[in-house]
Write a protein that holds these residues in place. Structure first.
Motif: not given
Ligand code: MG
Ligand code: NDP
Length: 393
Positions: A121, A146-148, A212, A216
């Motif tokens: 990221k 990144d999951s989001e 984090n 994000e």
């Molecule tokens: Mg994430």
């Protein structure tokens, strides 16, 4: 058959990518031809044996390695990863290096690969639009891991209307239920036990501080061009993120929290090819909580500097330095925020006359990172001095 290079192949995301490659469809459709690490030669050696790699990169050559091993070219030293990426010219590069160093790896992969699967990221956080514009200029596609952000990317597929708002979900991290007054004395081993995800050390600490989530927020702003971003806590991390449209409709991305799913999606996009556990909705609850900024002041700071890549870069650099110090037991958990806050303020003073909202070169990005690290180290030595004086009081 597509060729693949994995930067950061010995880390949490790197290893989970190898697991994905071991499943049937991925085995038949991808060939791993290169990878890189910071110093973990053992992993590289195993991978060369298993996959007959064309080239690898190792930054810290502790073992005085030869130029090649079993016909695999070994690049060593500071530019090792970039050189290995360029030598391999893989169809797809997956960038799972941790930290600021990933920025250079992403830029090199944009030069040679058609698709960049991006876990790192910091590439977006520290460079703002610079990296994304470079990819656009060369006609390359970046797919977030990144999951989001993978969730939002998926939620927007097929939509012709931009959402009005993005809601990023957060687990709250490992010390989310610890009384506020105990945060000061929490130890690294407690902070490193994440309730949901198994990840690298820095990102696990960053989940506990919500640094984090701040990173994000920056990442989402640049990837999707939307400033209206909210963060909500979803304790079991089954909701990976949400978008809301002008008609009030929410679309949310729901599934078992496992990074192999977004990793696999980034590789197989636009198809879904990963066969994974199917949860039953009847057994699930969907609950959200507001964020308490007294517990997570770094997230508040992130919102305050959103859209200013110089300060975002400083925020990241200060955190990298602070987390290393916290893990070595040299500063307290709550000092991490103090280091970031003071560094960002100092960097703002230093760069404010020339502040521009776009970086124009990699050198500019590196200059801010280097300067911010210097400031962060100074802040930490002042904190340590004050802590020592407190001991003698
Ligand atoms: Mg994430
Ligand atoms: P890890 O710490 O587990 O792994 C980092 C990898 O990068 C290792 O292979 C390491 O090599 C290599 N590396 C570290 N520093 C350098 C350097 N200076 N030069 C070259 N290689 C280096 O990290 P994670 O896998 O947890 O995270 C990787 C990235 O993905 C981060 O940006 C993180 O924010 C992001 N991410 C991670 C998630 C997760 O679940 N882990 C979820 C979402 C995003 P060595 O083993 O030799 O040290």
């Amino acid at each position: 058959m597509k060729t693949l290079f994995i930067a950061g192949v010995s880390g949490s995301i790197g290893k989970q990518t190898l697991d994905v490659l071991n499943s049937q469809w991925f085995k038949e459709n991808f060939r791993l031809i290169g990878g890189s690490v910071y110093s973990n030669w053992n992993d590289l050696e195993n991978l060369i044996d298993t996959y007959h790699l064309q080239a690898v990169g190792i930054v810290d050559d502790l073992y005085d390695l030869p130029e090649s091993y079993k016909e695999c070219r070994i690049f060593k030293g500071l530019d090792a990863v970039e050189n290995a990426i360029k030598y391999c010219e893989a169809d797809i590069s997956l960038i799972a290096t941790s930290g600021f160093s990933g920025v250079k790896h992403t830029l090199s992969s944009i030069d040679v690969s058609d698709r960049i699967c991006l876990a790192n990221k910091e590439s977006i956080v520290c460079g703002g639009n610079f990296v994304l514009n470079y990819a656009k200029k060369l006609g390359k596609i970046i797919i977030p891991i990144d999951s989001e952000h993978s969730a939002i990317f998926q939620l927007l597929l097929g939509e012709v209307t931009r959402p009005e708002k993005i809601i990023l979900t957060a687990s709250g991290g490992s010390v989310r239920d610890l009384p506020l007054e105990k945060l000061e004395s929490v130890t690294p081993s407690v902070v490193l036990k994440h309730p949901v995800w198994e990840m690298g050390q820095r990102i696990t600490v960053d989940s506990a501080t919500m640094v984090n989530k701040g990173l994000e927020v920056f990442e989402a702003y640049y990837l999707f061009g939307i400033e209206n971003i909210e963060v909500l806590i979803n304790r079991d991390s089954h909701v990976h993120s949400i978008v809301q449209f002008c008609d009030g409709v929410f679309k949310m991305h729901f599934g078992i929290p496992n990074m192999k799913v977004p990793i696999a999606f980034s590789l197989s996009y636009p198809e879904r090819r990963y066969d994974f556990n199917k949860p039953s909705l009847a057994d699930m609850k969907i609950e959200f909580e507001k964020v308490d900024y007294n517990r997570y002041p770094s997230l508040k700071l992130a919102f305050d500097i959103l859209g200013n890549p110089i300060l975002q870069n400083a925020f990241n650099a200060a955190d990298e330095v602070a987390v290393e110090n916290f893990l070595r037991g040299e500063i307290k958990f709550t000092d991490i925020y103090e280091v970031i806050y003071k560094t960002v303020n100092e960097v703002e003073k230093m760069f404010s006359p020339s502040i521009s909202l776009e970086f124009r070169s990699l050198d500019e990005i590196i200059k801010v990172d280097k300067h911010s690290r210097k400031v962060a180290k100074k802040v930490i030595s002042e904190i340590n001095k004050n802590n020592k004086m407190d001991q003698y009081k």
